[in-house]
Structures are given as structure tokens and as C-alpha cells.
Design an enzyme around this catalytic site. Sequence first.
Site, PDB file in Angstrom:
ATOM      1  N   TYR A  41       3.145   4.695   0.647  1.00 33.93           N
ATOM      2  CA  TYR A  41       3.912   5.087   1.760  1.00 33.93           C
ATOM      3  C   TYR A  41       2.920   6.017   2.788  1.00 33.93           C
ATOM      4  CZ  TYR A  41       8.373   4.134  -0.594  1.00 33.93           C
ATOM      5  OH  TYR A  41       9.082   3.410  -1.599  1.00 33.93           O
ATOM      6  N   PHE A  44       6.298   2.423  -4.314  1.00 28.81           N
ATOM      7  CA  PHE A  44       7.795   2.547  -4.201  1.00 28.81           C
ATOM      8  C   PHE A  44       8.478   3.899  -4.548  1.00 28.81           C
ATOM      9  CE2 PHE A  44       7.137  -2.129  -4.525  1.00 28.81           C
ATOM     10  CZ  PHE A  44       7.525  -2.281  -2.998  1.00 28.81           C
ATOM     11  N   ASP A  74       0.809  -1.196  -0.003  1.00 26.38           N
ATOM     12  CA  ASP A  74      -0.054  -0.028   0.021  1.00 26.38           C
ATOM     13  C   ASP A  74       0.884   1.287  -0.039  1.00 26.38           C
ATOM     14  OD1 ASP A  74       0.853  -0.014   2.704  1.00 26.38           O
ATOM     15  OD2 ASP A  74      -0.927   0.327   3.582  1.00 26.38           O
ATOM     16  N   HIS A  99       9.138  -8.755   0.575  1.00 25.33           N
ATOM     17  CA  HIS A  99       9.252  -7.112   0.425  1.00 25.33           C
ATOM     18  C   HIS A  99      10.668  -6.687   0.525  1.00 25.33           C
ATOM     19  CE1 HIS A  99       7.736  -3.040   1.104  1.00 25.33           C
ATOM     20  NE2 HIS A  99       6.732  -3.465   0.475  1.00 25.33           N
TER      21      HIS A  99
END
Length: 224
Positions: free
Chosen positions: A67, A78, A65, A187
Site C-alpha cells: 500500500y 493486503f 506491491d 486483483h
Amino acid sequence: MMVRIGNDWDELLKGEFDKEYYLKLRQFLIQEYKERTIFPDKYDIFNALKYTPFTNIKAVILGQDPYHGKGQAHGLCFSVKKGVCAPPSLVNIYKEIQSDLGIAPPHHGELTSWTKQGVLMLNTVLTVRQGNPNSHKGKGWEIFTDRVITLLNGHPEPIVFLLWGNNARSKKALITNPNHKILESVHPSPYSAASGFFGCKHFSLANKFLVSVGREPINWKIED
């Protein structure tokens, strides 16, 4: 309020924004944006689709999801806009690119140059409360992004999917077309990167696949 992407996604997603789950999600978001600090800005929610038309897609990077820090999220997984410090997950992505391809990290965190080359930078959930990761999980975004992945599964050209983290890997079952390539890992977060993201070589492997099917490789170098 009508959602308008501004490219071929509009026709592909026709009717999606009228479905009951999305109307409920919309009402939830109206309240959230009114009462809390939500990221990204409401005009940036669909930037991943706006920046990368369906026809152009060669690769999909799937994150979790947005930041949840102020000024960070702008609708691409990202990525942060120039002038914003690269978050730890992005720093680790740059480290892996350097290890894999010998490309030195840029001095900013904006990944829009990838979107222009056909990389869809999608999160599984498209909004989040400030300081509260996964706070909009289970509100309906997963149904929407399932639809996006299902459409991509039917893409006429081979696509490489980079699934990073459990939320992204949960979409793997939707990618059944044997013409596509799936690359998956943990991740890139500092909590998990050392457990399989570092050394995954996804960037060179993605390009190797694209070349093997006659598609242009991605230039993963981001100019300063």
C-alpha cells in the site's frame, strides 16, 4: 548490511543478498529511503518471511506491491495495522470471505492471525514510493520473489497458492510441482474485483484442498 529473517528462511536464502541484482537493489533502496517517503518502514520490508517460517507454510497469498498511503503498509500483502482504515482491496477481500464462508468482516485490517497459521502474505515487489503504486517495479524485487516462489515450489508439503492480479499471476510459471494447488483471479482492487475476484471462493477452495491432502485448514476468521 546483512539481512536477517530470524527463522529457516535465513538458510534457504543464504547467498541471495550477496548477488549482484540484490546489491544494486540495496543501493537503490538506500537512496530512496534517504530522499523520498518509502513504504513500508525499512525494518518491516521482510515481515512476510519473518512472520511465516518456510516449514510452516500451507498457503501463499501473492499480491502486487505494498500500500502506498501513509501508515498502511507493514510488510504483509493486503494487511494494515490495527487503527488504520482497511483499504478498498482489503474491504473487498472481507466481502468475498463473507460471501464464501459467511464470516462477518472484523473491525480492523491486520492479517497477522493468518500468518501464524502458515499463510505467507507476500507481495511480488516489497517496497513502494508514497502515492506512487508500482514505482519500485523492475528494480530487482521480482528476481528476489521469484527465488522465494521457486523455493516454495520445492516445499515437501502441498501448498495452495492464491494469485491475485497480473503481477501475482506472472509467477504461475514457477509453480510446477504437481503436489501444489494454484488458485488465480483478478486483483481485489475496486477496479477489477467485479471481474472475477467476487465469487472466486478461494478461501473455501483453499481449505478444501488442504483438507484433501491431510493438512489443517485455515481459520479465515479474524478476531476483533
